[in-house]
Write a protein that holds these residues in place. Structure first.
Motif, mmCIF file in Angstrom:
data_model
loop_
_atom_site.group_PDB
_atom_site.id
_atom_site.type_symbol
_atom_site.label_atom_id
_atom_site.label_comp_id
_atom_site.label_asym_id
_atom_site.label_seq_id
_atom_site.Cartn_x
_atom_site.Cartn_y
_atom_site.Cartn_z
ATOM 1 N N PRO A 193 75.155 2.983 -98.781
ATOM 2 C CA PRO A 193 76.462 2.336 -98.575
ATOM 3 C C PRO A 193 77.030 1.740 -99.864
ATOM 4 N N GLN A 212 64.571 4.194 -95.126
ATOM 5 C CA GLN A 212 65.398 3.071 -94.652
ATOM 6 C C GLN A 212 66.121 2.415 -95.827
ATOM 7 N N LYS A 229 70.100 2.438 -95.543
ATOM 8 C CA LYS A 229 70.704 1.160 -95.185
ATOM 9 C C LYS A 229 71.213 0.364 -96.392
ATOM 10 N N ILE A 230 70.497 0.457 -97.494
ATOM 11 C CA ILE A 230 70.803 -0.430 -98.616
ATOM 12 C C ILE A 230 71.495 0.311 -99.765
#
Ligand SMILES: Nc1ncnc2c1ncn2[C@@H]1O[C@H](COP(=O)(O)OP(=O)(O)OP(=O)(O)O)[C@@H](O)[C@H]1O
Ligand SMILES: [Mg+2]
Lengths: 239, 253
Positions: free
Chosen positions: A161, A153, A157-158
């Motif tokens: 991107p 994750q 998600k972090i």
């Protein structure tokens, strides 16, 4: 060979170049991420040999900190970046026959082109990705960790991107180089833009086809630069 | 009910013993301040408590659940991944430099963790997040991005992000040290408000007056040990130990 036939051949050459370009990106960009993970692998199967009190001799430390995946990937990247792409294409194309005596069908020509390009570009992308990932401040990982994000994750998600935004300028450079590098497929006599233009130029003793090829690459790169700029703009909403 | 218990925590970086036999317990609703000179191990203690560092020895217990338990020789043995995942839900951490996610808007910074990690319903999480933003005086900033905010505003967002996970205990590591003096006050006020609501907190700070006013318990650390601890008034106004006196004298004009 009349004008219409020449134009058709040039057009087919253009399509072939665009296809090599698009498929190479499609394969090498994800492959580069896999290679980047290998390059960053910290797996040290002999780590248990290190003494807990930290008093390790030089040899023990070297063995205990040996990271086989990272080591192998490093060597592969060094070879891919350290030798001419043209040579790599020849090896991929003729290797199966000269090394193993395998007779491959005609259609292998395109596969060899795509394999050669994708593997080579994956090595460059891998190093760009790695630099991007390593440039993300450790605080981002720590914040995600404390909030309960697991490793996958956190990456999806972090980190990813933010990495994409950071690596856009060097990726743009690579993509523009790829447009021009597609012409190297001529060493395998694959009928892309440059190969075709050269043949016609020789047959017709005219510089015109090569000029058309030049204009084609220029316009192609103009479009590429435009698209990359749009992507950069789209990601400029944060810093 | 003890929210947090740390028993006989030891931590070394190489040969450098950074924490030496630190024990500390925090009950529900308690506000504990940790003060001490630079390099005394305050951040390391908070990082051990929040699992960002692993202790070499000792127990780490949240709400009676062991994150790490000392074995017969005192060596800290950590629970498995699942156990730690559950325990992580009990605490939140506010960083000195905020560590907001720059690619997310303010509201997404606050809502993604409870939705993605806490598996809570989206509508409820958004409603709570807007409530938190209102409380932080940032109701009009929900669609802003972190880089568009002042340091003080970013720190308030990061406090809201931590609170949105509904932790039992909130850790702060020098929450105002990256801020201009004018912005420090607004963060200290937010923490004071939380204290008034009986939020359980452990705060590492260099703001002595704040530590005295907001906390129920003050710990003075130096050289990896707790030198003196107790009632905030007593410790800060009438310290007994020489090292505490020397440290605090620098804060008095
Ligand atoms: N990752 C690390 N590796 C090696 N040594 C470390 C590491 N982190 C901290 N230290 C050392 O541990 C000691 C305590 O550091 P720590 O950051 O906990 O102090 P602190 O009390 O928070 O200080 P400050 O008030 O400056 O924030 C210092 O000597 C520091 O050099
Ligand atoms: Mg610190």
């Amino acid at each position: 060979m009349n004008f219409v036939v020449i134009m058709k051949q040039l057009f087919d050459g253009m399509s072939a170049s665009v296809m090599i370009f698009a498929l190479t990106l499609l394969f090498s960009m994800p492959l580069g991420l896999v290679v980047a993970f290998g390059r960053m692998s910290k797996w040290a199967p002999l780590g248990f040999l290190a003494k807990e009190d930290g008093k390790n001799g030089f040899l023990r430390l070297t063995i205990a900190t040996f990271r086989p995946i990272q080591f192998i990937v490093k060597i592969i990247i060094a070879i891919l970046r350290g030798t001419p792409l043209m040579l790599q294409l020849l090896v991929v194309f003729y290797g199966p026959f000269y090394l193993f005596g395998v007779q491959l069908p005609r259609s292998y020509r395109l596969i060899a082109v795509l394999l050669g390009f994708s593997i080579n570009y994956a090595a460059y992308f891998a190093e760009i990705y790695r630099a991007g990932i390593e440039s993300i401040p450790v605080g981002q990982y720590e914040a995600a960790f404390v909030l309960g994000y697991n490793k996958s994750q956190t990456f999806r998600k972090i980190i990813l991107p933010q990495m994409v935004k950071r690596i856009l300028p060097p990726v743009t450079n690579e993509v523009i180089t790829l447009v021009k590098d597609t012409s190297l497929a001529f060493v395998l006599a694959y009928a892309e833009m440059f190969t075709v233009a050269k043949q016609i130029a020789a047959a017709k003793t005219s510089i015109m086809p090569l000029f058309v090829a030049g204009v084609f690459y220029f316009i192609f790169n103009f479009v590429v630069a435009f698209v990359m700029e749009r992507i950069e703009k789209a990601l400029s909403y944060y810093r | 009910m003890k929210v947090l218990e740390i028993n006989h925590c030891n931590k070394k970086f190489g040969d450098n013993e950074v924490l030496k036999d630190i024990s500390l317990s925090v009950s529900e609703g308690q506000v504990v301040s940790i003060i001490g000179p630079s390099g005394s191990g305050k951040s390391t203690l908070l990082r051990c408590a929040t699992l960002l560092e692993t202790m070499d020895g000792g127990d780490l217990v949240y709400m009676g659940e062991y994150a790490a338990k000392a074995d017969a020789e005192g060596k800290a043995v950590y629970g498995d991944k699942e156990a730690l995942k559950g325990i992580k839900q009990h605490f939140g951490l506010v960083f000195q430099n905020f560590n907001l996610f720059p690619h997310y808007s303010v509201i997404r910074n606050i809502t993604e963790p409870p939705i993605l990690i806490g598996k809570r319903p989206k509508e409820a999480v958004y409603a709570e997040a807007r409530e938190l933003l209102k409380k932080m005086g940032l109701a009009d900033k929900e669609n802003a991005y972190p880089h568009q905010l002042s340091g003080g505003q970013q720190q308030r967002v990061s406090i809201a992000r931590a609170l949105a996970m509904k932790p039992k205990i909130l850790f702060f590591d020098e929450p105002t040290s990256a801020l201009d003096p004018e912005l420090t006050g607004e963060i200290l006020k937010v923490i004071k408000d939380l204290a008034a609501e009986h939020m359980t907190m452990v705060i590492v700070t260099h703001e002595m007056a704040f530590a005295r006013d907001v906390s129920n318990h003050v710990i003075f650390m130096d050289g990896g040990v707790i030198v003196e601890e107790g009632d905030p008034m007593e410790i800060i106004n009438r310290p007994q130990q020489e090292r505490t006196k020397a440290f605090l004298s620098r804060f008095r004009q």
